[in-house]
Scaffold this motif. Sequence first.
Motif, PDB file in Angstrom:
ATOM      1  N   VAL A  59      -2.148  -5.430  36.158  1.00  0.00           N
ATOM      2  CA  VAL A  59      -1.236  -4.584  35.391  1.00  0.00           C
ATOM      3  C   VAL A  59       0.106  -5.300  35.360  1.00  0.00           C
ATOM      4  CG1 VAL A  59      -0.094  -2.377  35.274  1.00  0.00           C
ATOM      5  CG2 VAL A  59      -2.423  -2.518  36.132  1.00  0.00           C
ATOM      6  N   LEU A  60       0.523  -5.726  34.157  1.00  0.00           N
ATOM      7  CA  LEU A  60       1.761  -6.477  34.048  1.00  0.00           C
ATOM      8  C   LEU A  60       2.846  -5.602  33.452  1.00  0.00           C
ATOM      9  CD1 LEU A  60       1.106 -10.029  32.668  1.00  0.00           C
ATOM     10  CD2 LEU A  60       2.039  -9.394  34.845  1.00  0.00           C
ATOM     11  N   ALA A  61       4.073  -5.746  33.960  1.00  0.00           N
ATOM     12  CA  ALA A  61       5.179  -5.008  33.356  1.00  0.00           C
ATOM     13  C   ALA A  61       5.455  -5.576  31.966  1.00  0.00           C
ATOM     14  CB  ALA A  61       6.411  -5.154  34.243  1.00  0.00           C
ATOM     15  N   HIS A  62       6.078  -4.747  31.123  1.00  0.00           N
ATOM     16  CA  HIS A  62       6.343  -5.179  29.745  1.00  0.00           C
ATOM     17  C   HIS A  62       7.254  -6.392  29.710  1.00  0.00           C
ATOM     18  CE1 HIS A  62       4.283  -1.942  27.848  1.00  0.00           C
ATOM     19  NE2 HIS A  62       4.997  -1.025  28.446  1.00  0.00           N
ATOM     20  N   SER A  63       8.183  -6.457  30.686  1.00  0.00           N
ATOM     21  CA  SER A  63       9.179  -7.527  30.634  1.00  0.00           C
ATOM     22  C   SER A  63       8.767  -8.762  31.431  1.00  0.00           C
ATOM     23  CB  SER A  63      10.517  -7.007  31.167  1.00  0.00           C
ATOM     24  OG  SER A  63      10.299  -6.315  32.366  1.00  0.00           O
ATOM     25  N   ALA A  64       7.514  -8.798  31.935  1.00  0.00           N
ATOM     26  CA  ALA A  64       7.098  -9.971  32.706  1.00  0.00           C
ATOM     27  C   ALA A  64       6.822 -11.131  31.762  1.00  0.00           C
ATOM     28  CB  ALA A  64       5.860  -9.651  33.527  1.00  0.00           C
ATOM     29  N   VAL A 122      10.865  -9.382  36.562  1.00  0.00           N
ATOM     30  CA  VAL A 122      10.577  -8.154  35.824  1.00  0.00           C
ATOM     31  C   VAL A 122      11.863  -7.435  35.451  1.00  0.00           C
ATOM     32  CG1 VAL A 122       9.361  -5.980  36.002  1.00  0.00           C
ATOM     33  CG2 VAL A 122       8.382  -8.019  36.971  1.00  0.00           C
TER      34      VAL A 122
ATOM     35  N   HIS C 379      12.013 -15.236  27.202  1.00  0.00           N
ATOM     36  CA  HIS C 379      11.164 -14.796  26.100  1.00  0.00           C
ATOM     37  C   HIS C 379      11.653 -15.344  24.774  1.00  0.00           C
ATOM     38  CE1 HIS C 379       9.236 -11.948  28.789  1.00  0.00           C
ATOM     39  NE2 HIS C 379      10.436 -11.631  29.217  1.00  0.00           N
ATOM     40  N   ARG C 561      -3.478  -5.708  31.538  1.00  0.00           N
ATOM     41  CA  ARG C 561      -2.949  -4.557  30.787  1.00  0.00           C
ATOM     42  C   ARG C 561      -1.457  -4.556  30.990  1.00  0.00           C
ATOM     43  NH1 ARG C 561      -2.374   0.975  32.685  1.00  0.00           N
ATOM     44  NH2 ARG C 561      -3.340   0.422  34.653  1.00  0.00           N
ATOM     45  N   ARG C 562      -0.711  -4.207  29.955  1.00  0.00           N
ATOM     46  CA  ARG C 562       0.743  -4.135  30.078  1.00  0.00           C
ATOM     47  C   ARG C 562       1.129  -2.687  30.336  1.00  0.00           C
ATOM     48  NH1 ARG C 562       4.262  -8.721  30.022  1.00  0.00           N
ATOM     49  NH2 ARG C 562       2.991 -10.422  29.214  1.00  0.00           N
ATOM     50  N   ALA C 563       2.117  -2.494  31.200  1.00  0.00           N
ATOM     51  CA  ALA C 563       2.534  -1.138  31.549  1.00  0.00           C
ATOM     52  C   ALA C 563       4.016  -1.191  31.921  1.00  0.00           C
ATOM     53  CB  ALA C 563       1.706  -0.639  32.731  1.00  0.00           C
ATOM     54  N   ALA C 565       7.341  -1.100  34.238  1.00  0.00           N
ATOM     55  CA  ALA C 565       7.540  -1.577  35.611  1.00  0.00           C
ATOM     56  C   ALA C 565       7.684  -0.402  36.564  1.00  0.00           C
ATOM     57  CB  ALA C 565       8.793  -2.456  35.661  1.00  0.00           C
TER      58      ALA C 565
END
Lengths: 318, 220, 673
Positions: A59-64, A122, C379, C561-563, C565
Amino acid sequence: MALITDFAVQGAQMLIVLLLAPMLTGVVRKIKARMLRRAGPPVVQPYRDLVRLMRKEVVLAHSASWLFRTIPYLIFAATWVAASLVPTFRTGLLFSWSADLIAIIALLGSARFFLALAGLDVGTSFGGIGSSREVMIASLAEPAMIMIVFTLALIAGSTQLSTVAGFMESPAVGLRVSLGLALVALIMVAIAENARIPVDNPATHLELTMVHEAMVLEYSGRHLALIDLSASLKLLLYVSLIACVFAPWGVAGPGAGVGALATGALAYTGKLALGGLLLAVFETSIAKMRVFRVPEFLGAALMLGLLATLLLFVSRSL
Amino acid sequence: MHSLTFDVAHMLAGSLVLVSFLQLYQDRLYSLLNLFAVHATVLALSVGWQAYIQSAPHLFVTAAIALVFKAIIIPVALHRIIVRLGIHREIEQVVGVGPAMLLGMGLVALSMVVMLRVTIEADPLAREDLAFALSVVLLGLLMMVTRRNAVGQVVGFMSLENGLVLAATGAKGMPLVVEISVAFSILIAFIVIGIFLFRIRERFDTVDLQALDAFRGERP
Amino acid sequence: MMLANPTLVVLACAALLLMLAVVAVGIGSRHAGGTIIYGATGGLALISLAAGATQLLGGLPATGIALPLGLPWIGAHFRMDALSAFFIVVVGFGAAAASLFAIGYGRHEQAPLRVLPFYPAFLAGMHLVVLADDAFSFLAAWEFMSLSSWALVLAHHRVPDNVRAGYIYLVMASFGTLALLLAFGLLAGPHGGYAFSEIRAAHPSPILAAWILVLALIGAGSKAGIVPLHVWLPLAHPAAPSHVSALMSGVMTKVAVYGFIRIVLDLLGEPAWWWSMVVLTLAGITCVMGVLYALMQHDLKRLLAYHTVENIGIIFIGLGLGLAFKAYNMGWAAALALTAALFHAFNHSVFKSLLFFGSGAVLTATGERDMEQLGGLIHRMPQTAFAFLVGCAAISALPPLNGFASEWLTFQAILISPQLPSWGLRFLVPAVGALLALSAALAAACFVKAFGVTFLGRARSAAASEARETDQLSLATMLACAALCLVAGILPGLFIDALAPVVEALAGARMPAQVGVEWLSIVPIAESRSSYNGLLVFLFMVISGSLAASAIHRLASDKLRRAPAWDCGYPDASPATQYTATSFAQPIRRVFGSVVFRAREQVDMVLPGDPGPARLTSILHDPVWETLYLPVAAGITAAAERLNHLQFLTIRQFLSLVFAALVLLLLVLALWP
């Protein structure tokens, strides 16, 4: 023929450290639990944890970023290479001349550098707490470690770990004040680097008391499995380092036969078990220090290392 | 050069310096007393070892005196005093732990330089033991100077005394008479200090030197 | 065969650069003017790099040229021996990289005519300093270099900070040149032999040599950035445009190191034993103070400038150790120490240029230098982030990159020092070793902060969230520097062997040849003692990383999966809650800063019920500025106030002053024995 044996021994060393690392962590946890009159998890629980984490979804954070996903592999690679170069059951490893003690310390330092970056990746405050405290601890633990390396290098005449281990086994070493000081300092640094009580609590779930755990808070699944394995490897590395330098009895020399290798392996397992026991007893009998007492603790380790080096500069017999 | 006797003597002398550093690091009163007991025990072991290698039986008596009086009786008695007087259990320091350790390092370096240059012709074992002993003395003085609590200063004074005993036993041949007089002078100093602590506590309700200075009009 | 003489080639490049400076006045404001100028300087820099490399690697004998310029009875002598050849390589590489970067970066320049003419002049000045073979041309080129860089610092003169930076730079540069002038005066002696060959033949007395050392330390050290003469560096380097900052930090400081080496190790002859103690003490203090200052900064370029101070400290530690070993005739140990110092000088110019290029790219993309306004740039600018990461890892001395290789060599030099007979050195060197280790660890902390706050996390301002990747040419330059960092870390033996002629000329001995060592390791002293193999460490890491990756891919699940933090139940959408540069450095500020900078934090809380913000102020005092510069400035102002009265005297008083001076001189003449 000798080259093939050497390759085999080096490969065996790399496999052994990888296989034994979770066992050491499991043993320490079991003994700590027993001392607290709990039943505790089984000794092989860390292996089961690793398998379980491998099977889980990440499960990755959106900002990773891409760096966040690459860092566990970098950390694992650096720690595994460092751990393969510390003699466990035989000195004179084939590639021990490619990285001496200073390089091993620097490899662990680069693992820590990337872990601190992962904490900041993150963009939450928990990771920031972990990273900023970790670099504060590292800013004192690493110089202390380098002073200890200087002490060992000045006594043994070399920074190569195999040469140092061989020298410590020979009768030429004698009891020395600087070695005693270096041992105390090394134990203090090892506790700080492995995030053990009294510096950091590896079992805490309160974010404000975390240092190492806070940096890996966002990791899950196979990434977390790699990071946990790296942490266990680092603990094994430090216990092996203390064992091969300060308790070198039973280690096989270079070019030894199968019998000596078997004795070496047995002696090594015994030293690991003893080290785990002592660590568990120590962690149970002492309380965690508050964060700004840790620099004083590590400053004391740095002073001891500096004193040991100073004594060696001043007089060859000290 | 690396005989076992040499090495063990050095180890014990070096451990004494190490325990002095640990005393500098402590900020809790009970731990400091325990460390002082360890200090005196290490001193007793060191004197005992010197008695063994110099074949000087009277030094065994010195070791026994150090063990009984300084490692057992005095720490227990100080413990009782602390409980009776209700002295504040944390030791306030004038300089922080970091600068104190750095100063300690500098003092050890200074004593090594002085001793090793002044005693060029002497026996190497004695030279280095003297250097360690001078370090212990200087570290004891540093403790007395940087502590605000009277009990902390007493412990500093005691460890200074231990350093002097180490120096005297290292240089061969210290007669027992001197040791008896030294031991009695310690006892008397201890009794005097104890009496004063009682009187000060009764009068002013505290033994913190800064507060006492305020009463004396030394500080605004 | 005139072209086969490398000295002549470099001299010709310098002359062409001067002509380019004049040309730039004409075409600078044209559309493609910048591209032409930077392209031309880049090409000339590459030619001089090649000439220097040929001289160094080919082992050609040093040739001198005397030109009838300057003072008629001295002329201008230029000579390129091994030491000059090495520094020409450093200058050439830095100049080529900066020019290439500037082709893309310079398009955003608002006032090109304030930058373009002075840039080639600056490069020409640096080349001439390194080539100079007599005191007059050295000093003339040194001053020319300072003045052209001063003009570049004032390129954006509408910013008030830059004006102050330029003023302080000018004062410090003039002070440094004065010290060097006095040093050369003492070296030349009463007969005025200004050529370096004559100075080498003359042997000054020990007292004179001590004075020359002090003056050289002040003069060259202030240009290099030794504490306490470093104060201009963190003001001036960030004020200049980024490619010029890279040149000033990466190359001009190395030219100053060259000046110091030339005067102290070459022209002064045999060193006394206590010289190394002065150099080592200053170097150790410089190291730690530089990195502690850097940790307190949140301006990206100022942080990098303070790090230059730290790395100059590391170079001078190597030079100090070399002086110590040379004074006691331990030539092989001096060779190791000097090789470590020179290798670090080269490495620093590479990775510092890379870091300044990265900060220039960030500045162009976001318009911000302040890290507290950046974030999440990885990014938006992935390739810049990658190159910057390699630079951060190199400067933090992480294996297998080049920063680690040169620091490893410095540590090996420190480990030989117990063999020195001097008591003072035996106490100083372990303390300096501890300071070096401390500064290395703090540098890693600082670059975690720099990279993490700037590139990682979430964007803290609109400028950061709208950044765009830089142009291809700048990227190519940065990636080339990053690649060189890796190569120099993996194959340090090549560089050590390349440095052998330089070190042999300075120390009288050289390190054992690294070419024949198996598996391309480096062995500084002996096989049994210590060795390091950067290539194998790199290969090991790559192999174990790949093994782990392939094992994971085979055995583990690959779902992702993105979630959001982890936020502990309090959803925090604002990026202001993440750690800033100041908060990241807070533990270190509290541990080290409270002692060194008297750092204090002050919290102004509002009353309960008041919805206004609480305010946290952190106050730092700069110890060098407050104890040295402010009193000196106050003293000078006070003296000037007193002397001001001399302007308002009556005619009678002026006449009496003249009369008094005349009588005094006659008295002196009468009483002189």
